[in-house]
Design a protein around this motif. Structure first.
Motif, PDB file in Angstrom:
ATOM      1  N   GLY A 121      49.111 -48.592 -12.367  1.00 25.18           N
ATOM      2  CA  GLY A 121      50.238 -49.180 -11.670  1.00 25.18           C
ATOM      3  C   GLY A 121      51.552 -48.518 -12.050  1.00 25.18           C
ATOM      4  N   PHE A 122      52.613 -48.897 -11.327  1.00 24.45           N
ATOM      5  CA  PHE A 122      53.934 -48.325 -11.596  1.00 24.45           C
ATOM      6  C   PHE A 122      55.005 -49.296 -11.111  1.00 24.45           C
ATOM      7  CE2 PHE A 122      57.656 -46.027  -9.883  1.00 24.45           C
ATOM      8  CZ  PHE A 122      58.123 -45.462 -11.058  1.00 24.45           C
ATOM      9  N   THR A 123      55.989 -49.544 -11.959  1.00 23.12           N
ATOM     10  CA  THR A 123      57.140 -50.371 -11.602  1.00 23.12           C
ATOM     11  C   THR A 123      58.407 -49.643 -12.030  1.00 23.12           C
ATOM     12  OG1 THR A 123      55.893 -52.417 -11.915  1.00 23.12           O
ATOM     13  CG2 THR A 123      58.295 -52.582 -11.901  1.00 23.12           C
ATOM     14  N   PRO A 124      59.311 -49.316 -11.095  1.00 23.42           N
ATOM     15  CA  PRO A 124      60.547 -48.627 -11.462  1.00 23.42           C
ATOM     16  C   PRO A 124      61.431 -49.528 -12.323  1.00 23.42           C
ATOM     17  CG  PRO A 124      60.134 -48.490  -9.094  1.00 23.42           C
ATOM     18  CD  PRO A 124      59.210 -49.508  -9.641  1.00 23.42           C
ATOM     19  N   PRO A 125      62.265 -48.931 -13.157  1.00 22.19           N
ATOM     20  CA  PRO A 125      63.188 -49.732 -13.962  1.00 22.19           C
ATOM     21  C   PRO A 125      64.353 -50.246 -13.118  1.00 22.19           C
ATOM     22  CG  PRO A 125      63.565 -47.403 -14.354  1.00 22.19           C
ATOM     23  CD  PRO A 125      62.363 -47.491 -13.464  1.00 22.19           C
TER      24      PRO A 125
END
Length: 327
Positions: free
Chosen positions: A220-224
């Motif tokens: 997964g990936f979540t931008p800051p």
């Protein structure tokens, strides 16, 4: 002339000031409570090392006040409908424009003073509402990281000020060209909504080139920060986006029909994917296209400039329409 503007529009100014004062009292009282609640929750979660789950467990404010804050999206159009549209149209309907312009006050001076004071009032109206909502929304923005989302972006920063200026200029221009209050109000309402929707849906996402990130579906990936998600999905082994609109079983966002049967095996307790499933998942990549948090104020500045240009153009149209017969 300034005294005349005050005499003609003092009821509107008083009503606007009263509404701003009432909004300020409500948001200050509830905002202080929200800030205290949020800081207490931060202290508690820091002690328990559970701040990662804060946004899912903490609700700030009340639904009623939150709904009112969202409704301030419509505050700029009130300026256009009730200050802008009648400014020239009401006098044209009553036949008082010719009387006013035959006195010592020229059309140019009448235009400069009246529109100047009304623009200042509109800027104050939008600026006060924006300042209150931006401050009140601080804990929610920190908790939800959604300040960049459409509907939130439009409530805070500098854009509510220029929305008010644009709505006023649109109302004045419509009233000047149509010379009837109700048609001018209808055109103002329709034009404001059309422009705002067009800018939000079709222009704003492209102010700057969006960022696209590919990532493993297993991680997964979540931008800051408060990013704005434009689109997302999953790319298959052939490099094409797969259809996720299915009622079939989904593993990691991937329909089960794309994966070996071992990926959907049922087991008691925690399910550990077998090697065949893990290898199959490795051929899929998720992607996210978004506008990052660092661009928030850049986007605010770009949109502010767009609506300032539109407002200036509409004032120019008004000036040409009013002065074309002036000696």
């Amino acid at each position: 002339m300034t005294w005349l503007v005050w005499r003609q529009h003092r009821v509107q100014f008083y009503l606007g000031a009263a509404l701003l004062a009432a909004l300020a009292v409500l948001l200050v009282i509830t905002g202080v409570q929200m800030a205290s609640q949020y800081h207490s929750a931060l202290v508690a979660c820091a002690a328990n090392h559970s701040c990662a789950n804060l946004s899912s467990t903490l609700f700030l404010g009340s639904h009623a006040v939150g709904f009112l804050v969202i409704m301030t999206l419509g505050a700029p159009i009130l300026v256009g409908l009730f200050w802008g549209a009648p400014l020239v149209a009401a006098e044209a309907e009553a036949g008082t424009t010719q009387f006013a312009w035959m006195q010592s006050v020229t059309r140019k001076r009448w235009l400069a003073v009246k529109i100047g004071w009304m623009l200042l009032a509109a800027a104050i109206w939008g600026g006060v509402i924006s300042a209150l909502v931006t401050w009140w929304s601080g804990p929610n923005n920190a908790e939800q990281l959604n300040a960049f989302q459409p509907g939130r972006f439009d409530l805070m920063g500098t854009v509510p000020v220029v929305y008010s200026l644009f709505a006023l200029a649109l109302g004045i221009a419509a009233g000047t060209l149509l010379r009837r209050v109700l048609p001018a109000m209808a055109v103002t309402l329709a034009g404001f909504i059309a422009v705002r929707v067009a800018v939000t849906l079709w222009l704003r996402p492209h102010y700057l080139s969006a960022v696209t990130v590919f990532y493993k579906v297993t991680s997964g990936f979540t931008p800051p920060g408060p990013y704005w998600r434009l689109t997302s999905g999953i790319v298959g082994p052939n490099g094409l986006a797969i259809d996720q609109n299915t009622n079939a079983n989904v593993v990691g966002g991937i329909p089960a029909s794309y994966l070996p049967a071992s990926c959907t095996a049922q087991s008691r307790g925690a399910f550990t994917p077998p090697a065949s499933c893990t290898q199959a998942l490795a051929h899929f990549r998720g992607f996210l296209t978004y506008q990052p948090a660092a661009r928030y104020w850049t986007f605010q500045g770009i949109e502010t400039g767009i609506f300032l240009v539109l407002a200036a153009a509409l004032i120019g149209v008004t000036a040409l329409a009013l002065l074309r017969h002036d000696a």
